[in-house]
Structures are given as C-alpha cells and as structure tokens.
Design an enzyme around this catalytic site. Structure first.
Site, short mmCIF file in Angstrom:
data_model
loop_
_atom_site.label_atom_id
_atom_site.label_comp_id
_atom_site.label_asym_id
_atom_site.label_seq_id
_atom_site.Cartn_x
_atom_site.Cartn_y
_atom_site.Cartn_z
CD GLU A 1 -2.42 1.19 2.69
OE1 GLU A 1 -3.81 2.60 1.98
OE2 GLU A 1 -2.84 0.60 3.57
CD GLU B 1 2.01 7.95 5.26
OE1 GLU B 1 2.08 9.25 4.47
OE2 GLU B 1 0.99 7.31 4.64
CG ASP C 1 9.19 9.87 -2.21
OD1 ASP C 1 7.69 9.55 -2.64
OD2 ASP C 1 9.36 10.96 -2.46
CG ASP D 1 -2.29 15.60 -1.49
OD1 ASP D 1 -3.49 16.45 -2.07
OD2 ASP D 1 -1.99 15.84 -0.71
CE LYS E 1 -4.53 26.11 -5.48
NZ LYS E 1 -3.19 26.75 -4.83
CG ASP F 1 -13.41 11.87 -0.50
OD1 ASP F 1 -11.87 11.37 -1.03
OD2 ASP F 1 -13.74 12.88 -0.23
CD GLU G 1 -6.49 4.96 9.24
OE1 GLU G 1 -6.40 5.22 8.04
OE2 GLU G 1 -6.21 4.53 10.16
CE1 TYR G 2 -8.77 12.03 5.83
CE2 TYR G 2 -6.72 10.68 4.81
CZ TYR G 2 -7.29 11.85 5.75
OH TYR G 2 -6.06 12.46 5.75
CD GLU G 3 -13.69 2.51 2.32
OE1 GLU G 3 -14.09 1.70 1.90
OE2 GLU G 3 -12.21 2.37 2.04
#
Length: 215
Positions: A44, A69, A96, A118, A122, A154, A193-195
């Site tokens: 991941e 991460e 990275d 992320d 832009k 999302d 967590e975001y999900e």
C-alpha cells in the site's frame, strides 16, 4: 495525510526495526526476509494510520503486506496501531511512494493499493498525483507482469482523472465502481480511516481495479 510533527515519532520507529524500516532501499531484493515466510507480496502506497494494511494482513495471512508512508508522524501512528497485532505477514516503511524502484526489484510486487491519495487538484500539481503517468511507469516496473493495482477515493475529480490516466497508459480495467459500498464488491472490503469517515457522511466511495498488460 499531514499531521503535526510529534517528537516521539522517529524514536518509536527506531526502537522497532522488527516492524518498521526507515531505510527501505537496504532491503531491495530481500523483502521476504522481513516476514515469517516467503509469500506473495502486496504494497500500500500511502498507508496513513495503517487501518487498511493492518486489516488486510489480518484477513489474508497467506499474503505478505508492506505499508508505505512518507510522513514520519503518520507512519509512527501506524506503527503504534500495528505493534499490538504482532502480525508475521506485515512490515511498515517510512518512505516515498515515488521511490518504489529504489526499494523493490523489478517484478517483485503482486499488487499495489492506492487509497484516498492526495488529489492535488491544481493543474500545476498534476505530476504529484499518484496516478500520474510517471508514477504508473514506476509501478509497472516493480509490479509483476500482469500484476494489479487497486485504487479507492472519495474524490470524483481524482477518480475520473485516474480512469483517463490509467487508460492512456494502456492498463486493463478489471472493475470500476462508482459507489463501492452499495455494490457486491463491498463484501470483504477492508476500509481505511478516511473511507469510514466519508461513507458515514453519505459520500460515495469510488474504486477501480486494473492490471498492467503482459507484453
């Protein structure tokens, strides 16, 4: 994922080399040494606080998992969450995602996961998106021929961009879901967590599965 720097983060990671490495390039070609036994390898990129990769390792003991991460404090939080589980098929990396080819040998990864990356909305930041063509070329190098990629977000704009980017790169789609949690694909889905947060607000979760063609 950006959080305030914590002084304890780096010392914690340094104290647990059995679970966390901050020098992933030193394991190039020998990642299987970090696990209890050699098994298929899945990675991941951008694990956040680790909920997804820990859940996957618990659900699939027949697969070895690596969570990557870049943010030190976030990686340390993931480490804190992983340590009590003592999973023999999980290792974590502070590194990275743009450097996968320096960490992994060509064709050594079976599957990559990109979760809630992320969106860099832009236009001038397009090259930072994890589904930009240079990232895809990097992934293709380290993923086995015919190996796959799974992507969840999302963000509708990022999802549409990613569909176009993967298609233009020549990847083959195995599935596209515009509302993951209302589809059969959600069975067995391990949430991030975001999900959980966005789904609780009624936000649809987008998902795609694709693989690199075998030349």
């Amino acid at each position: 994922m950006r959080v305030k720097h914590k002084k304890w983060a780096v010392p914690l990671m340094e104290a647990h080399p059995e679970m966390m490495t901050m020098d992933p390039a030193s394991f190039k070609g020998r990642w299987q040494e970090r696990f209890a036994k050699p098994q298929p390898l899945q990675v991941e990129v951008g694990m956040g606080k680790g909920q997804f990769i820990i859940g996957m390792a618990k659900a699939h003991p027949e697969i070895n998992f690596i969570g990557l991460e870049i943010e030190s404090t976030v990686a340390a939080i993931a480490l804190k969450n992983a340590l009590p589980e003592q999973l023999p098929n999980l290792t974590l990396v502070r590194g990275d995602g743009a450097g996968l080819d320096t960490y992994f040998e060509d064709g050594s990864i079976d599957r990559l996961y990109l979760n809630f990356s992320d969106p860099w909305p832009k236009t001038r930041h397009e090259k930072r998106r994890l589904t930009y063509k240079t990232f895809l070329a990097n992934y293709q190098q380290v993923v086995k021929p015919g190996g796959g990629l799974e992507f969840k977000t999302d963000n509708q704009g990022l999802f549409e961009y990613s569909l176009t980017s993967l298609n233009n790169f020549g990847m083959i789609f195995d599935g596209v879901w515009l509302n993951l949690h209302e589809s059969p694909e959600n069975e067995g889905n391990v949430e991030t967590e975001y999900e959980q947060r966005f789904a609780s607000l009624g936000q649809p979760i987008y998902k795609l599965k694709a693989h690199f063609p075998v030349n």
